[in-house]
Design a protein around this motif. Structure first.
Motif, PDB file in Angstrom:
ATOM      1  N   VAL A  81      -1.892   0.877 -16.875  1.00  0.00           N
ATOM      2  CA  VAL A  81      -2.495   1.063 -15.557  1.00  0.00           C
ATOM      3  C   VAL A  81      -3.958   0.630 -15.647  1.00  0.00           C
ATOM      4  CG1 VAL A  81      -3.053   2.695 -13.732  1.00  0.00           C
ATOM      5  CG2 VAL A  81      -0.921   2.939 -15.027  1.00  0.00           C
ATOM      6  N   THR A  82      -4.294  -0.418 -14.922  1.00  0.00           N
ATOM      7  CA  THR A  82      -5.626  -1.004 -15.075  1.00  0.00           C
ATOM      8  C   THR A  82      -6.526  -0.828 -13.860  1.00  0.00           C
ATOM      9  OG1 THR A  82      -4.765  -3.138 -14.297  1.00  0.00           O
ATOM     10  CG2 THR A  82      -4.751  -2.733 -16.679  1.00  0.00           C
ATOM     11  N   GLY A  83      -6.051  -0.128 -12.844  1.00  0.00           N
ATOM     12  CA  GLY A  83      -6.895   0.058 -11.677  1.00  0.00           C
ATOM     13  C   GLY A  83      -6.292   1.031 -10.696  1.00  0.00           C
ATOM     14  N   ARG A  84      -6.857   1.039  -9.507  1.00  0.00           N
ATOM     15  CA  ARG A  84      -6.367   1.916  -8.444  1.00  0.00           C
ATOM     16  C   ARG A  84      -5.135   1.306  -7.791  1.00  0.00           C
ATOM     17  NH1 ARG A  84      -9.940   5.810  -6.906  1.00  0.00           N
ATOM     18  NH2 ARG A  84     -12.114   5.603  -7.578  1.00  0.00           N
ATOM     19  N   PRO A  85      -4.437   2.106  -6.972  1.00  0.00           N
ATOM     20  CA  PRO A  85      -3.367   1.531  -6.160  1.00  0.00           C
ATOM     21  C   PRO A  85      -3.913   0.445  -5.246  1.00  0.00           C
ATOM     22  CG  PRO A  85      -3.262   3.936  -6.131  1.00  0.00           C
ATOM     23  CD  PRO A  85      -4.553   3.571  -6.799  1.00  0.00           C
ATOM     24  N   ASP A  86      -3.093  -0.556  -4.969  1.00  0.00           N
ATOM     25  CA  ASP A  86      -3.463  -1.629  -4.043  1.00  0.00           C
ATOM     26  C   ASP A  86      -3.377  -1.078  -2.630  1.00  0.00           C
ATOM     27  OD1 ASP A  86      -3.114  -3.823  -2.172  1.00  0.00           O
ATOM     28  OD2 ASP A  86      -2.861  -5.135  -3.911  1.00  0.00           O
ATOM     29  N   SER A  87      -4.542  -0.865  -1.993  1.00  0.00           N
ATOM     30  CA  SER A  87      -4.541  -0.177  -0.699  1.00  0.00           C
ATOM     31  C   SER A  87      -3.767  -0.955   0.361  1.00  0.00           C
ATOM     32  CB  SER A  87      -5.975   0.084  -0.232  1.00  0.00           C
ATOM     33  OG  SER A  87      -6.688  -1.127  -0.103  1.00  0.00           O
ATOM     34  N   ASP A  88      -3.857  -2.297   0.346  1.00  0.00           N
ATOM     35  CA  ASP A  88      -3.116  -3.066   1.345  1.00  0.00           C
ATOM     36  C   ASP A  88      -1.616  -2.854   1.188  1.00  0.00           C
ATOM     37  OD1 ASP A  88      -5.424  -4.046   2.486  1.00  0.00           O
ATOM     38  OD2 ASP A  88      -5.409  -5.914   1.332  1.00  0.00           O
ATOM     39  N   ARG A  89      -1.128  -2.822  -0.054  1.00  0.00           N
ATOM     40  CA  ARG A  89       0.292  -2.594  -0.291  1.00  0.00           C
ATOM     41  C   ARG A  89       0.678  -1.164   0.065  1.00  0.00           C
ATOM     42  NH1 ARG A  89       3.053  -6.285  -3.584  1.00  0.00           N
ATOM     43  NH2 ARG A  89       2.144  -8.347  -3.217  1.00  0.00           N
ATOM     44  N   VAL A  90      -0.219  -0.224  -0.189  1.00  0.00           N
ATOM     45  CA  VAL A  90       0.046   1.171   0.166  1.00  0.00           C
ATOM     46  C   VAL A  90       0.178   1.311   1.677  1.00  0.00           C
ATOM     47  CG1 VAL A  90      -0.880   3.515   0.150  1.00  0.00           C
ATOM     48  CG2 VAL A  90      -1.040   2.104  -1.912  1.00  0.00           C
ATOM     49  N   PHE A  91      -0.733   0.683   2.411  1.00  0.00           N
ATOM     50  CA  PHE A  91      -0.651   0.757   3.874  1.00  0.00           C
ATOM     51  C   PHE A  91       0.615   0.063   4.389  1.00  0.00           C
ATOM     52  CE2 PHE A  91      -5.517   0.806   3.623  1.00  0.00           C
ATOM     53  CZ  PHE A  91      -5.546   2.194   3.603  1.00  0.00           C
ATOM     54  N   ALA A  92       0.990  -1.045   3.760  1.00  0.00           N
ATOM     55  CA  ALA A  92       2.220  -1.733   4.169  1.00  0.00           C
ATOM     56  C   ALA A  92       3.435  -0.858   3.902  1.00  0.00           C
ATOM     57  CB  ALA A  92       2.345  -3.062   3.425  1.00  0.00           C
ATOM     58  N   ARG A  93       3.417  -0.121   2.797  1.00  0.00           N
ATOM     59  CA  ARG A  93       4.515   0.808   2.501  1.00  0.00           C
ATOM     60  C   ARG A  93       4.592   1.881   3.578  1.00  0.00           C
ATOM     61  NH1 ARG A  93       5.696   5.678  -0.713  1.00  0.00           N
ATOM     62  NH2 ARG A  93       7.632   5.297  -1.872  1.00  0.00           N
ATOM     63  N   ARG A  94       3.436   2.441   3.949  1.00  0.00           N
ATOM     64  CA  ARG A  94       3.387   3.423   5.026  1.00  0.00           C
ATOM     65  C   ARG A  94       3.984   2.861   6.308  1.00  0.00           C
ATOM     66  NH1 ARG A  94      -1.556   4.229   7.500  1.00  0.00           N
ATOM     67  NH2 ARG A  94      -1.535   1.963   7.615  1.00  0.00           N
ATOM     68  N   ASN A  95       3.596   1.617   6.629  1.00  0.00           N
ATOM     69  CA  ASN A  95       4.079   1.006   7.863  1.00  0.00           C
ATOM     70  C   ASN A  95       5.592   0.873   7.875  1.00  0.00           C
ATOM     71  OD1 ASN A  95       1.383   0.820   8.486  1.00  0.00           O
ATOM     72  ND2 ASN A  95       1.253  -1.414   8.285  1.00  0.00           N
ATOM     73  N   ARG A  96       6.182   0.578   6.722  1.00  0.00           N
ATOM     74  CA  ARG A  96       7.645   0.488   6.657  1.00  0.00           C
ATOM     75  C   ARG A  96       8.285   1.831   6.951  1.00  0.00           C
ATOM     76  NH1 ARG A  96       6.566  -2.274   1.865  1.00  0.00           N
ATOM     77  NH2 ARG A  96       7.463  -0.596   0.596  1.00  0.00           N
ATOM     78  N   TYR A  97       7.721   2.888   6.387  1.00  0.00           N
ATOM     79  CA  TYR A  97       8.337   4.207   6.551  1.00  0.00           C
ATOM     80  C   TYR A  97       8.162   4.760   7.958  1.00  0.00           C
ATOM     81  CZ  TYR A  97       9.875   4.758   1.770  1.00  0.00           C
ATOM     82  OH  TYR A  97      10.556   4.611   0.588  1.00  0.00           O
TER      83      TYR A  97
END
Length: 485
Positions: A81-97
């Motif tokens: 693990v080399t960094g934080r979660p990718d916020s854009d991908r996290v928001f896209a995941r939220r949008n799917r749900y």
């Protein structure tokens, strides 16, 4: 004479449901299963607060944050693990749900159970009547032969302090539908929404300051709030307790907001979020037409029948009855009340004795709740203080989770605590609290034990698999037995 845009005829149903969130959908489903005709009225999105601005999006957002934190607790995974979660991908995941805030799928579900969906603002209009006002101003009047069920939920309660309107604070809706990570986020409120949003936004890169009047998650055991606070501090957040916000300033609409605190200090942030409680969404649903106070919480009996209304026809489910502002508890109430509506409509006797088919007994004795923080906090039933105030003779069993080898394999140097609150006169559990990584998946076993009133002598025969975190049950029960002997 009919009013403009008003449909003069009244459409009859057996049951009318105000609110098409999970609670409204469940009571409609149970009423349909009893063979009753049902109308469901919704003024926003079908699926409600839970589906689009609360439980579903918040957990969709939190899961990547917690997954990264979990990986950091396991040697070998930590190095990957080399960094934080990718916020854009996290928001896209939220949008799917949240299906991009498109409720057509949930609308299809309502129709699939055989209920009629009315989009518009539903208001009671006297005994067993509801008027639906659509966006275009047209109106439709519905009548209920047997029941009207209010499942309109709640909304954020903002404090009346100077400058709050100009500050344009976030609420839980902004906290779960935003797709921009603020540099500095002040969160006011130490309850469940506050600690989860602090975990989320700190994990996505905000510098979070959490302000709480008292300790964190105060309805759980004190150690739960202490461990959650330490987890936030370890993640880089600031946690300040015993402080209140007395005023806000945001002179530039696009600039930072300044919070004035009751200790004389100030705090500057790019955004401020208030998570300071909820108020019932009952202010504009026609309660005054049936003798109730608009904007009030609705007092109900064990079948969720509203008290103070003649005729046994008005029910209140979920947040509006103020018993437990939790989706799963509201759905439980809806299933139980739906069955009671069916029994009353058919003239069958009610099984409303404690733990009966038509009694929401778990509301008083076995309410489970999880906060998806890091560490997670999960509890069911009574705290030790609540049990003692209720007059029970109790024995408290506390253990650190690292007593179980499974916990140590789950996370290196696993940090967490478990507590049993035992009724020593009946030898059953009154409450259970777990705090630690992944403990949310332990909570249902605790809920079964509390709701089922399983004697501890029998519970010890429920063998936990080796090596799992659930082995903590073995050590908790052994500690209780040793102390009792």
């Amino acid at each position: 004479m009919s009013q403009p845009h008003e449909t003069p005829e009244t459409t009859p149903y057996d049951v009318i449901v105000l609110g098409a969130g999970p609670v409204g959908q469940n009571v409609a489903d149970r009423a349909r299963a009893a063979g009753l005709s049902v109308a469901v009225v919704e003024r926003e999105l079908v699926g409600g607060e839970c589906s689009y601005w609360a439980c579903v999006p918040s957990k969709a957002l939190l899961r990547p944050v917690i997954a990264v934190a979990d990986a950091g607790r396991v040697d070998g995974a930590r190095q990957a693990v080399t960094g934080r979660p990718d916020s854009d991908r996290v928001f896209a995941r939220r949008n799917r749900y949240v299906t991009d805030w498109d409720d057509s799928g949930q609308a299809r579900f309502v129709k699939s159970i055989g209920a009629d969906l009315y989009r518009g603002h539903g208001r009671l209009d006297g005994r067993r009547r509801v008027t639906v006002t659509r966006d275009d101003g047209s109106r439709q009047t519905l009548s209920a032969r047997h029941a009207v069920a209010v499942a309109t939920g709640s909304r954020p309660a903002l404090p009346d302090i100077p400058g709050i309107r100009e500050a344009r604070p976030w609420t839980n809706r902004h906290g779960t539908d935003s797709s921009t990570v603020p540099g500095r986020l002040a969160i006011v409120g130490g309850g469940g929404v506050g600690v989860e949003m602090a975990t989320l936004w700190q994990g996505l890169g905000s510098q979070v300051t959490l302000l709480a009047r008292h300790g964190l998650i105060p309805r759980m055991e004190p150690f739960a709030g202490e461990l959650v606070a330490q987890g936030l501090v370890d993640a880089g957040a600031q946690v300040r307790t015993g402080v209140q916000v007395t005023a806000l300033r945001r002179p530039d609409p696009g600039g930072p907001v300044t919070l004035t605190l009751d200790d004389g200090g100030e705090l500057e942030a790019d955004e401020v979020m208030f998570a300071t409680g909820r108020t019932p969404s009952t202010d504009d649903i026609g309660l005054d037409t049936v003798g109730l106070t608009p904007g009030s919480w609705l007092d109900v009996d064990t079948t969720c029948l509203v008290q103070g209304v003649e005729g046994e026809w008005l029910y209140a489910l979920g947040d509006v009855n103020h018993r437990a502002l939790l989706t799963h508890q509201g759905k439980y109430q809806a299933r139980t009340a739906g069955d009671a509506i069916g029994a009353r409509a058919a003239g069958r006797p009610l099984d409303d004795a404690p733990w009966g088919d038509h009694a929401t007994t778990a509301d008083q004795h076995a309410v489970p709740q999880v906060f998806f923080t890091d560490p997670e906090a999960a509890a069911v039933g009574l705290t030790a203080a609540q049990a003692e105030r209720a007059g029970h003779r109790v024995k408290i069993v506390d253990l650190a989770f690292n007593a179980a080898q499974g916990a140590n394999l789950y996370a290196d140097d696993y940090q967490g605590q478990a507590r049993l609150v035992v009724d020593v006169d009946r030898d059953v559990l009154l409450g259970v609290t777990f705090v630690g990584p992944g403990v949310s998946e332990l909570l249902h076993s605790a809920t079964v034990a509390v709701a089922g009133q399983v004697p501890l002598k029998r519970l010890r025969h429920a063998i936990a698999c080796f090596p799992t975190v659930s082995e903590i049950w073995l050590f908790l029960l052994a500690a209780y037995q040793l102390d009792r002997d």
